[in-house]
Enzyme design. Structure first.
Site, PDB file in Angstrom:
ATOM      1  N   ASP A 250      44.215  41.670  40.208  1.00 28.10           N
ATOM      2  CA  ASP A 250      45.634  41.656  40.539  1.00 28.10           C
ATOM      3  C   ASP A 250      46.010  41.971  41.969  1.00 28.10           C
ATOM      4  OD1 ASP A 250      46.548  40.015  38.217  1.00 28.10           O
ATOM      5  OD2 ASP A 250      46.436  41.904  36.976  1.00 28.10           O
TER       6      ASP A 250
ATOM      7  N   GLU B 120      47.273  39.109  44.171  1.00 31.72           N
ATOM      8  CA  GLU B 120      48.501  38.419  43.557  1.00 31.72           C
ATOM      9  C   GLU B 120      49.873  39.341  43.673  1.00 31.72           C
ATOM     10  OE1 GLU B 120      47.177  35.856  40.911  1.00 31.72           O
ATOM     11  OE2 GLU B 120      48.952  36.190  39.599  1.00 31.72           O
ATOM     12  N   ASP B 121      49.363  40.893  43.256  1.00 28.27           N
ATOM     13  CA  ASP B 121      50.673  41.312  42.757  1.00 28.27           C
ATOM     14  C   ASP B 121      50.822  42.909  43.796  1.00 28.27           C
ATOM     15  OD1 ASP B 121      51.165  39.926  40.594  1.00 28.27           O
ATOM     16  OD2 ASP B 121      50.266  40.847  39.250  1.00 28.27           O
TER      17      ASP B 121
ATOM     18  N   ASP C 251      41.384  39.004  31.217  1.00 29.47           N
ATOM     19  CA  ASP C 251      42.715  39.327  31.474  1.00 29.47           C
ATOM     20  C   ASP C 251      43.829  38.586  30.411  1.00 29.47           C
ATOM     21  OD1 ASP C 251      45.002  39.746  33.602  1.00 29.47           O
ATOM     22  OD2 ASP C 251      45.027  37.638  34.305  1.00 29.47           O
TER      23      ASP C 251
HETATM   24 ZN    ZN Z   1      45.923  40.745  35.136  1.00 24.53          ZN
END
Ligand code: ZN
Length: 183
Positions: free
Chosen positions: A61, A64-65, A121
């Site tokens: 992640d 993306e995050d 995930d």
């Molecule tokens: Zn995740």
């Protein structure tokens, strides 16, 4: 660097990058809990040790995050890890509904290794919804998430059998009503 040292340095990198982030559930766990859970699922489900796959799971992640770039991952952790993380990263410039639709559409094109991270995930997210759901999520929203996750996982061409069995165990049984509409 030993593989243990490598894992710990990757875990520290991921923990620092996600330090300001919490899980969406009522318990608001530190985000790193999710990353370690996903990496642990991947490690336990693969018979042959695949170090880069577990490293990529810890980092899945970060682009993306957490604002990390593909270039940074490539420089620090190598091209294979960066490529794996990119394979499981949504295009955040797209609206959320379109990103979710594309996950279903693109699932059959994912490599076996990327599919393994994706399933781990989803398993972590399903467990979180079961154990500590976001306070504002209705039963319908939870059912919709389950249905979407199922469509993504069922689209994978060659799902890891260990994770697929674990994923299926988290789905509501077919004999019970899955959504409000079916009740
Ligand atoms: Zn995740």
């Amino acid at each position: 660097m030993s593989s243990i040292q490598r894992f710990l340095s990757v875990a520290l990198f991921a923990a620092e990058k996600h330090a300001a982030q919490r899980r969406k559930g009522a318990a608001a766990e530190p985000y790193v809990n999710h990353l370690i859970e996903v990496a642990g699922l991947v490690a336990a489900a693969t018979a042959e040790p695949d170090t880069n796959l577990v490293v990529a799971a810890l980092l899945h992640d970060t682009i993306e995050d957490a604002g990390v770039t593909e270039e940074e991952l490539r420089e620090r952790f190598g091209a294979d890890v960066a490529h794996l993380v990119m394979e499981v990263t949504d295009d955040k410039s797209l609206p959320k509904a379109e990103r979710k639709r594309l996950q279903i559409v693109n699932a059959p094109k994912k490599s076996v290794r990327a599919g393994t991270i994706k399933m781990a995930d989803k398993i972590s997210n399903l467990r979180a919804i079961r154990n500590s759901p976001p306070v504002d999520w209705t039963e319908q929203r939870k059912a919709e998430y389950l249905d979407w996750a199922r469509q993504v996982v069922e689209g994978l061409a060659a799902p890891n059998p260990v994770l697929k069995a674990e994923f299926d165990s988290l789905m509501p049984s077919r004999t019970q009503p899955a959504t409000d509409q079916e009740r």
